[in-house]
Design an enzyme around this catalytic site. Structure first.
Site, PDB file in Angstrom:
ATOM      1  N   GLY A   1       0.827  -1.207   0.000  1.00  0.00           N
ATOM      2  CA  GLY A   1       0.000   0.000   0.000  1.00  0.00           C
ATOM      3  C   GLY A   1       0.862   1.257   0.000  1.00  0.00           C
ATOM      4  O   GLY A   1       2.067   1.197  -0.264  1.00  0.00           O
ATOM      5  N   ASP A   2       0.257   2.390   0.316  1.00  0.00           N
ATOM      6  CA  ASP A   2       1.000   3.649   0.189  1.00  0.00           C
ATOM      7  C   ASP A   2       2.179   3.712   1.149  1.00  0.00           C
ATOM      8  O   ASP A   2       3.223   4.268   0.810  1.00  0.00           O
ATOM      9  CB  ASP A   2       0.077   4.863   0.316  1.00  0.00           C
TER      10      ASP A   2
ATOM     11  N   ASP B   1      -8.787  -2.068  -0.612  1.00  0.00           N
ATOM     12  CA  ASP B   1      -9.651  -0.874  -0.560  1.00  0.00           C
ATOM     13  C   ASP B   1      -9.860  -0.183  -1.909  1.00  0.00           C
ATOM     14  O   ASP B   1     -10.744   0.643  -2.043  1.00  0.00           O
ATOM     15  CB  ASP B   1      -9.039   0.166   0.394  1.00  0.00           C
TER      16      ASP B   1
ATOM     17  N   ARG C   1     -11.355   2.977   5.075  1.00  0.00           N
ATOM     18  CA  ARG C   1     -11.281   4.088   6.032  1.00  0.00           C
ATOM     19  C   ARG C   1     -11.388   5.430   5.324  1.00  0.00           C
ATOM     20  O   ARG C   1     -12.044   6.336   5.793  1.00  0.00           O
ATOM     21  CB  ARG C   1      -9.970   4.023   6.828  1.00  0.00           C
TER      22      ARG C   1
ATOM     23  N   GLU D   1     -14.142 -23.980 -27.648  1.00  0.00           N
ATOM     24  CA  GLU D   1     -15.003 -25.006 -28.250  1.00  0.00           C
ATOM     25  C   GLU D   1     -14.937 -25.051 -29.785  1.00  0.00           C
ATOM     26  O   GLU D   1     -15.179 -26.094 -30.377  1.00  0.00           O
ATOM     27  CB  GLU D   1     -16.454 -24.811 -27.802  1.00  0.00           C
TER      28      GLU D   1
ATOM     29  N   HIS E   1     -22.333 -25.981 -19.822  1.00  0.00           N
ATOM     30  CA  HIS E   1     -23.248 -24.902 -19.447  1.00  0.00           C
ATOM     31  C   HIS E   1     -23.034 -24.313 -18.075  1.00  0.00           C
ATOM     32  O   HIS E   1     -23.657 -23.310 -17.750  1.00  0.00           O
ATOM     33  CB  HIS E   1     -24.690 -25.379 -19.626  1.00  0.00           C
TER      34      HIS E   1
ATOM     35  N   GLN F   1     -20.806 -22.638 -17.386  1.00  0.00           N
ATOM     36  CA  GLN F   1     -20.255 -21.313 -17.678  1.00  0.00           C
ATOM     37  C   GLN F   1     -21.325 -20.246 -17.901  1.00  0.00           C
ATOM     38  O   GLN F   1     -21.061 -19.060 -17.797  1.00  0.00           O
ATOM     39  CB  GLN F   1     -19.360 -21.382 -18.924  1.00  0.00           C
TER      40      GLN F   1
HETATM   41  P1  ADP Z   1       0.642  -0.275   3.555  1.00  0.00           P
HETATM   42  O1  ADP Z   1       1.835  -0.496   2.698  1.00  0.00           O
HETATM   43  O2  ADP Z   1      -0.378  -1.329   3.352  1.00  0.00           O
HETATM   44  O3  ADP Z   1       0.159   1.131   3.468  1.00  0.00           O
HETATM   45  P2  ADP Z   1       1.942   0.354   6.076  1.00  0.00           P
HETATM   46  O4  ADP Z   1       1.616   1.802   5.990  1.00  0.00           O
HETATM   47  O5  ADP Z   1       1.838  -0.304   7.392  1.00  0.00           O
HETATM   48  O6  ADP Z   1       1.091  -0.524   5.068  1.00  0.00           O
HETATM   49  O7  ADP Z   1       3.435   0.177   5.544  1.00  0.00           O
HETATM   50  C1  ADP Z   1       4.056  -1.087   5.509  1.00  0.00           C
HETATM   51  C2  ADP Z   1       5.510  -0.962   5.892  1.00  0.00           C
HETATM   52  O8  ADP Z   1       6.195  -0.091   4.988  1.00  0.00           O
HETATM   53  C3  ADP Z   1       5.769  -0.333   7.257  1.00  0.00           C
HETATM   54  O9  ADP Z   1       5.633  -1.253   8.306  1.00  0.00           O
HETATM   55  C4  ADP Z   1       7.177   0.170   7.126  1.00  0.00           C
HETATM   56  O10 ADP Z   1       8.109  -0.873   7.284  1.00  0.00           O
HETATM   57  C5  ADP Z   1       7.236   0.606   5.672  1.00  0.00           C
HETATM   58  N1  ADP Z   1       7.023   2.060   5.614  1.00  0.00           N
HETATM   59  C6  ADP Z   1       5.863   2.713   5.592  1.00  0.00           C
HETATM   60  N2  ADP Z   1       6.033   4.050   5.528  1.00  0.00           N
HETATM   61  C7  ADP Z   1       7.366   4.243   5.506  1.00  0.00           C
HETATM   62  C8  ADP Z   1       8.238   5.404   5.434  1.00  0.00           C
HETATM   63  N3  ADP Z   1       7.724   6.644   5.361  1.00  0.00           N
HETATM   64  N4  ADP Z   1       9.561   5.199   5.428  1.00  0.00           N
HETATM   65  C9  ADP Z   1      10.079   3.963   5.479  1.00  0.00           C
HETATM   66  N5  ADP Z   1       9.333   2.855   5.551  1.00  0.00           N
HETATM   67  C10 ADP Z   1       8.010   2.981   5.566  1.00  0.00           C
END
Ligand code: ADP
Length: 745
Positions: free
Chosen positions: A109-110, A157, A201, A623, A655, A657
């Site tokens: 994720g982010d 999400d 969220r 088919e 069928h 499918q």
């Molecule tokens: P997601 O990737 O699903 O958003 P998290 O925000 O928990 O989940 O991030 C996953 C992992 O990525 C964290 O536990 C951390 O090890 C690493 N991480 C997240 N943000 C940073 C950051 N700003 N700098 C370095 N590592 C980070």
């Protein structure tokens, strides 16, 4: 290529797990190997990178076999406090260099992607520190001057800018839809109201799409809080109106981050209280929670993640210190790249807009199709049974199916009937396709006649492949006049398109045909012009994937080859996408045919790998791939020539499918397209513009094309469009299915 010159790629999954991550890992490993790279799996996310040792492992072709169908991530994921520290990242760099890894595919994720970018920027400095501390030597640092990264978004999400879908979102929607369907049946039995909380969220995607797919009656999402202060009354009023018109269940879907326009959270329990107090209804709350992350990945999450994993490797191979790191995603059905950190920034901007209550901006940042889906749902939940004494002149619209049954036909019909009725018009249901129109088998439909259709497979109005001709056209003209029909909505497949085209081209002879008509693509075969996807194809693909998962499980004892036949008629969509989603070694498409030479080569290949210990082989055949080399013939040929090295079993899926309840995607697309068709028909009928058209999606946008253009868009001798976007994916299927030659040694 000597090992030391090979590009070495690390792949990790980090943050929350999501279904489809395994498909992405598999694609990264296999594409990497095919391209002559070494690919290392980094277990347990960034934790594994910091700890190193056995948590960083070189992957072979077979290490990622048999994982496509598994939920979660087989290489593990974790949150890592250590990676947030410089010391942690220094250790991570050291562990990567121990294997010569300087390219990373990060699936997360982010947070994970932000961490990856920080790591990339620090890389040269970290290496300098390592040299100074004597932990690596100068030449090692010089050999890895930069760290290349790409990001793939794993998040149920669907909360990320730069991609229309994140890995796991479609599977989560499957879990939500299954839950909503199950709850609907118990709610209806007791005339109960349910409030269902889904994850999200800062993002209402799952709630909004779940509500559309589940036929819910109200939805609350973070990006678009109720516009009025007394939203509770508006919600109660809508639910009461539904009850009064005879509905037996009421469903409210709420995202976990839902709030009112002052930023005050709206909890599922608060909604329950309101409904109990004001409506006096027995109301229950269900919080879906981690169920949404679980279960097998959907067909979409398997093929989409395969494609983006494949593209990630090519992006990494081309990485340079100057090129910005990219995010690989999917937009409008195409794999795309976008600057990673811009996408992260835009993703944060949505959360920021919500937190400062700038909801207009939050919705704008989500993109146009999100806003459109929200408006569609709002129209649907607000639409009511007809009020007496309306101001519009009522028009009469016919709804008809044609072609093979396609899951989602009922969903589309329900939406159309309710929207026509809502706008003061009348709807006639034609039973049994065009034969019904010939025979005058036509019934009046009202608000409640489509109750429960949102989620039902099959076609309640009936469907068949009849295409009217000769004297039958007279009968149709007479019935259109007798029933005073002002417009036709045909929801169906190629037979329906051809039937409508026939009526359209005979207008000069039959004035009764001179009314607006529109075709909505509904066919599991995905063989219709003007639409990249037709309703039903995604459900069929999921049915194929489920069936193949089961078939594969039966091959525990002996070496076995399965020849699986799928539908599709003249179109290889189900075969190719089914192949990508199940990991078939070979797909046979009607577009390519099958030659004796192909069969010989494929057989040689199979024998070669079975001799080297392969246990299972899967081939998928459309088919109509070849009229002579049938599935039975191929199975016999492989069995005979396999010479007791392996057994062959055939499975003609048939069928199953066409059956099953429509997938969330098919329900959502059916809803969206049906809304547009109703708008089109009312507009054209009111304004006396008697166009004949077909609707569809191209590049994620809705397009409407005149029936006049249909013949030139079709292959002359085959029932399929000339242009098929998915044919471009054959290379990926090829890259996934066989190890490169050098691995043959
Ligand atoms: P997601 O990737 O699903 O958003 P998290 O925000 O928990 O989940 O991030 C996953 C992992 O990525 C964290 O536990 C951390 O090890 C690493 N991480 C997240 N943000 C940073 C950051 N700003 N700098 C370095 N590592 C980070």
């Amino acid at each position: 290529m000597p090992a030391e010159q090979r590009i070495k790629i690390g792949v990790l999954t980090s943050g929350g797990d999501a279904q489809g991550m395994n498909a992405a890992v598999r694609a990264v490993v296999r594409t990497g190997i095919s391209r002559g790279c070494e690919v290392y799996a980094i277990y347990e996310g960034y934790e594994g990178m910091i700890k190193g040792g056995d948590l960083i492992r070189l992957m072979g072709w077979d290490n990622v076999g048999g994982i496509l169908h598994k939920g979660g991530t087989v290489i593990g994921t974790a949150r890592s406090a250590g990676f947030r520290t410089r010391e942690g990242r220094r250790r991570a760099a050291l562990n990567l260099l121990a294997h010569g890894i300087d390219r990373l595919v990060v699936i997360g994720g982010d947070g994970s992607l932000t961490g990856a970018d920080a790591f990339r920027r620090e890389w040269p400095e970290l290496l300098r520190e390592l040299v100074e501390a004597g932990e690596i030597d100068g030449p090692t640092a010089q050999a890895h001057p930069f760290l290349g990264i790409v990001g793939l978004v794993g998040s149920i999400d669907n909360d990320f800018a730069g991609t229309d879908m994140t890995i796991g979102a479609d599977s989560a929607l499957h879990r939500i839809t299954e839950a909503l369907d199950a709850i609907t049946s118990t709610a209806a039995s007791h005339q109960r109201t349910f409030v269902i909380e889904v994850m999200g969220r800062h993002c209402g995607y799952l709630a909004l799409m779940g509500a559309i797919a589940g036929g819910a009656d109200w939805v609350l999402i973070p990006e678009h809080p109720p516009e009025i202060d007394d939203w509770e009354s508006a919600m109660c009023e809508a639910l009461r109106a539904g009850r009064e018109s005879g509905r037996r269940d009421s469903l409210v879907v709420v995202a976990e981050g839902a709030q009112d326009r002052y930023g005050k959270p709206i909890s599922a329990d608060y909604i329950r209280q309101i409904l109990e107090e004001r409506l006096g209804e027995d109301t229950r709350v269900t919080i879906l929670g981690h169920v949404q992350r679980g279960g097998a990945p959907s067909a979409f999450d398997r093929w989409m993640s395969t494609l983006i994993g494949h593209t990630a490797v090519d992006e990494l191979i081309g990485a340079t210190p100057e090129r910005e790191p990219q995010l690989i995603g999917i937009r409008e059905n195409r794999i795309t790249t976008a600057p990673l950190m811009q996408c992260v920034a835009q993703t944060h901007a949505v959360a920021e807009a919500i937190s400062v209550r700038n909801y207009e901006q939050a919705m704008a940042l989500r993109g146009s199709s999100f806003g459109e889906a929200f408006r569609t749902l709002r129209t649907l939940v607000r639409s009511k049974p007809p009020q007496r004494g309306g101001t519009v002149r009522p028009l009469r619209f016919a709804v008809i199916h044609s072609g093979g049954p396609a899951p989602g036909m009922n969903t589309a019909a329900r939406v159309a009937v309710r929207l026509f009725v809502d706008q003061g018009h009348q709807v006639l249901g034609v039973q049994g396709g065009f034969q019904g129109l010939i025979d005058g088998n036509i019934v009046e439909m009202d608000w409640m006649s489509v109750s429960g259709w949102a989620t039902m497979g099959g076609a309640e109005l009936g469907t068949n492949r009849k295409i009217p001709q000769g004297a039958e056209l007279y009968q149709i003209a007479r019935n259109l006049e007798r029933f005073n029909i002002n417009g036709i909505l045909m929801i169906g497949g190629s037979a329906g398109y051809r039937a409508c085209h026939r009526l359209f081209s005979e207008r000069h002879i039959f004035p009764a045909f001179d009314i607006p008509m529109i075709c909505l693509p509904a066919s599991i075969n995905n063989n219709l012009p003007g639409s990249e996807l037709s309703i039903g194809a995604d459900t069929a693909l999921n049915s194929i994937v489920e069936a193949v998962d089961r078939i594969k499980q039966t091959a525990v004892a002996s070496r076995r080859c399965f020849v699986v036949e799928v539908m599709g008629r003249d179109c290889g969509y189900l075969a190719l996408m089914g192949g990508l989603a199940t990991g078939a070694e070979r797909v046979y498409l009607p577009e390519e045919g099958i030659t004796l030479r192909d069969l010989q080569a494929d057989l040689d290949e199979m024998i070669y790998w079975f001799k080297r210990g392969k246990r299972l082989s899967l081939v998928i055949r459309n088919e109509k791939a070849n009229p002579i080399y049938s599935t039975g013939f191929m199975a016999s040929l492989f069995e005979e020539e396999g010479n007791q090295l392996f057994e062959v079993r055939q499975a003609i899926l048939g069928h199953l499918q066409q059956g099953g309840d429509p997938s969330p995607f098919d329900r959502i697309q059916a809803t969206r397209l049906s809304v547009k068709c109703v708008e089109f028909l009312i507009d054209r009928a009111v304004n006396g513009r008697n166009e004949g058209a077909f609707i569809g999606y191209k590049g994620g946008r809705v397009q409407i094309i005149s029936l006049e253009d249909m013949p030139r868009m079709m292959e002359p001798d085959f029932a399929r469009p000339r242009e098929q976007w998915w044919m471009g994916l054959r290379d990926v299927a090829q890259a996934m299915r066989q190890p490169p030659d050098e691995l043959r040694g």
